[in-house]
Design an enzyme around this catalytic site. Structure first.
Site, PDB file in Angstrom:
ATOM      1  N   HIS A   1       6.852  -7.565  -6.306  1.00  0.00           N
ATOM      2  CA  HIS A   1       6.166  -8.855  -6.403  1.00  0.00           C
ATOM      3  C   HIS A   1       6.721  -9.506  -7.662  1.00  0.00           C
ATOM      4  O   HIS A   1       6.406  -9.087  -8.768  1.00  0.00           O
ATOM      5  CB  HIS A   1       4.659  -8.635  -6.495  1.00  0.00           C
TER       6      HIS A   1
ATOM      7  N   GLU B   1       1.882  -7.058   5.727  1.00  0.00           N
ATOM      8  CA  GLU B   1       1.468  -6.158   6.809  1.00  0.00           C
ATOM      9  C   GLU B   1       0.986  -6.932   8.027  1.00  0.00           C
ATOM     10  O   GLU B   1       1.304  -6.582   9.164  1.00  0.00           O
ATOM     11  CB  GLU B   1       0.368  -5.208   6.321  1.00  0.00           C
TER      12      GLU B   1
ATOM     13  N   THR C   1      -1.129  -9.060  -5.908  1.00  0.00           N
ATOM     14  CA  THR C   1      -0.159  -8.202  -5.222  1.00  0.00           C
ATOM     15  C   THR C   1      -0.752  -7.547  -3.978  1.00  0.00           C
ATOM     16  O   THR C   1      -0.098  -7.544  -2.924  1.00  0.00           O
ATOM     17  CB  THR C   1       0.421  -7.160  -6.192  1.00  0.00           C
TER      18      THR C   1
END
Length: 132
Positions: free
Chosen positions: A68, A42, A34
């Protein structure tokens, strides 16, 4: 500087050993971690925004809210998509999604703030004690 709402960007990675949950200390399994999915998201949002920023101006992540929802094994391709959905002052909001070769593996929102790189780094370094 005009940041255009609706701009999209896509970035692809291949899951390596270093990206597995068991190797980033986020679990005991050999699947895409994750924290690595968040790093991909990002990185993708940062690249999406960078095209609008002037030299010496960077963006930093300020908020992440993602799920996730599916596991991805070692060696499989993963990719993230980021879309600029709002601009408020120096804060840019993104809709983000992540996929592997079979299905959507995550989605949510991410915010970034743009700022002067040198000033940002100087402020961070000012936290260190002065050395004699």
């Amino acid at each position: 500087m005009e940041i255009i709402i609706g701009t999209r960007y896509k970035q692809e990675w291949i899951v390596t050993e270093e990206m597995l949950a068991k190797n980033v200390k986020s679990g005991d399994v050999s699947v895409f971690a994750t924290p690595m999915m968040i790093a991909l998201i990002e990185s993708t949002a940062s690249a999406c925004l960078q095209q609008f920023l002037e030299p010496g101006i960077i963006s930093v992540g300020s908020a992440v809210s993602v799920s996730h929802t599916a596991a991805t094994p070692l060696g499989m391709k993963v990719y993230a998509e980021a879309e600029i959905i709002a601009v408020e002052g120096r804060r840019i909001d993104f809709r983000v999604s992540a996929f592997d070769e079979k299905e959507k593996i995550g989605e949510g929102t991410h915010s970034r703030v743009y700022l002067n790189k040198d000033k940002f780094e100087q402020k961070a370094q000012s936290k260190l004690p002065e050395r004699a």
